[in-house]
Write a protein that holds these residues in place. Structure first.
Motif, short mmCIF file in Angstrom:
data_model
loop_
_atom_site.label_atom_id
_atom_site.label_comp_id
_atom_site.label_asym_id
_atom_site.label_seq_id
_atom_site.Cartn_x
_atom_site.Cartn_y
_atom_site.Cartn_z
N TYR A 139 -1.01 -7.73 2.33
CA TYR A 139 -0.40 -8.55 2.84
C TYR A 139 -0.21 -9.82 2.08
O TYR A 139 1.27 -10.34 2.03
CB TYR A 139 -0.97 -9.26 4.35
CG TYR A 139 -0.31 -10.04 5.07
CD1 TYR A 139 0.43 -9.76 6.12
CD2 TYR A 139 -0.45 -11.58 4.72
CE1 TYR A 139 1.07 -10.70 6.60
CE2 TYR A 139 0.02 -12.49 5.38
CZ TYR A 139 0.67 -12.15 6.71
OH TYR A 139 1.32 -13.12 7.20
N CYS A 275 7.12 -9.53 12.13
CA CYS A 275 6.01 -10.02 12.88
C CYS A 275 6.46 -11.13 13.79
O CYS A 275 6.95 -12.05 13.18
CB CYS A 275 4.94 -10.38 12.16
SG CYS A 275 3.39 -11.12 13.00
N CYS A 278 4.26 -14.09 12.07
CA CYS A 278 4.31 -14.71 10.87
C CYS A 278 5.74 -14.42 9.91
O CYS A 278 6.00 -14.85 8.87
CB CYS A 278 3.03 -14.22 9.71
SG CYS A 278 3.34 -12.40 9.52
N CYS A 287 1.75 -8.08 13.46
CA CYS A 287 1.32 -7.48 12.52
C CYS A 287 -0.24 -7.43 12.24
O CYS A 287 -0.72 -8.06 12.82
CB CYS A 287 1.80 -7.82 11.11
SG CYS A 287 0.99 -9.43 10.52
N CYS A 290 -2.08 -10.70 11.25
CA CYS A 290 -2.31 -11.64 12.31
C CYS A 290 -3.12 -11.20 13.28
O CYS A 290 -3.88 -12.09 13.75
CB CYS A 290 -1.05 -11.95 13.02
SG CYS A 290 0.21 -12.71 11.75
ZN ZN Z 1 1.72 -11.40 11.17
#
Ligand code: ZN
Ligand code: Q46
Length: 301
Positions: A139, A275, A278, A287, A290
């Motif tokens: 990520y 997402c 974010c 996601c 998160c």
């Molecule tokens: Zn996210």
């Protein structure tokens, strides 16, 4: 033993290539393998910026070294996982490497971004440490690349890493993972950076030899959580096969890439969306990063 190129005394024998090289010719062989990987898979070009994910280990620093020497526009990314002294020491190696070569290094901290370092994430989620760690790394690499406007992330995965991952996927017939195993993953969404592995043609022993000959100061210790990881067991099995039959790892990986991978290419297409929290790419509304960060923040509040 004599160097295949110049006939002087060889410094390293490469049984799988049925060759031996002196130090300068080995370094050139190594660089040529990286150049061939970049060319063959159109990984990146000279006027593109490349984000090189560095861990302080031999592979990623060797990769960064080759790319800097070949004139690529690189920025380093160190992800601080917060894994005790291992993280402190590996960061120091990356800082020193970047300072000595006058290149920039971005540091992103998992503790700040997720809410807690990897050892705490492991306790909160009650999952293996590599699970939360791997998720956070993937990520953050992508997010930093997007934030910096860098289109491609390069990692130091070598032939041994790739062959071990492939063996793990095949042993469990993880057919969804097989098409994603590639030296170069294209961007399938505007908010996804490309991901490339320019060292996939070089073995761990070769990257260690390169780092040694180039006097790269890297962290020799492995992450303390690496012990007992199944990938290490798979590497041992592949090492035994390689001993018995030089080239076994290479044939396993390259045979898959050249001939078998296409058979697993996804027929069902996943829909990627952003997402809701974010904005990064995910297959669900919020996601996995998160969700993890929520869980960690709730538990450590
Ligand atoms: Zn996210
Ligand atoms: S995934 Fe696992 Fe690594 Fe993270 S916890 Fe350590 S061993 S660093 S490549």
């Amino acid at each position: 033993m004599k160097c295949r190129k110049c006939g002087s005394a060889a410094a390293i024998e490469l049984r799988r290539h049925n060759a031996a090289f002196c130090a300068p010719d080995f370094l050139e062989f190594f660089r040529n393998q990286v150049r061939e990987a970049i060319r063959k898979h159109r990984m990146f070009v000279k006027d593109e910026r490349v984000l090189v994910a560095v861990s302080g280990g031999k592979d990623s620093l060797a990769l960064w070294d080759v790319l800097i020497d070949d004139g690529y526009d690189t920025t380093g990314l160190y992800l601080d996982l917060g894994i005790f002294d291992y993280s402190k020491e590996s960061r120091a190696k990356c800082d020193a490497f970047a300072a000595a070569r006058g290149v920039s290094l971005i540091v992103s901290s998992v503790a700040e971004e997720v809410g807690a370092p990897v050892p705490v994430i492991k306790d909160v989620t009650r999952r293996p440490p590599c699970s939360g760690c791997g998720l956070s790394k993937r990520y953050l690499m992508n997010r930093v690349a997007l934030d910096q406007g860098i289109p491609v992330v390069a990692t130091g995965h070598n032939l041994d890493d790739e062959a071990a991952t492939l063996l793990g996927s095949v042993l469990h017939w993880r057919t969804e993972a097989l098409p994603r195993q590639s030296p170069a993953l294209a961007s399938t969404h505007p908010r996804l950076a490309r991901r490339v592995k320019p060292l996939y043609r070089l073995s761990e022993r070769e990257t260690a030899a390169y780092a040694f000959m180039r006097k790269i100061d890297y962290i020799v210790e492995e992450c303390p959580f690496a012990k007992g990881a199944t990938s290490i067991e798979h590497k041992k099995i592949l090492d035994r096969m390689e001993d018995a039959s030089p080239g076994a790892k290479h044939n396993f990986l390259f045979g898959f890439l050249d001939r078998a991978r296409v058979a697993f290419e996804n027929v069902e297409h996943v829909t990627l969306q952003e997402c809701a929290r974010c904005g990064q790419v995910t297959t669900s509304t919020v996601c996995a990063f998160c969700k993890l960060s929520d869980q960690v923040k709730r538990a450590t509040r």
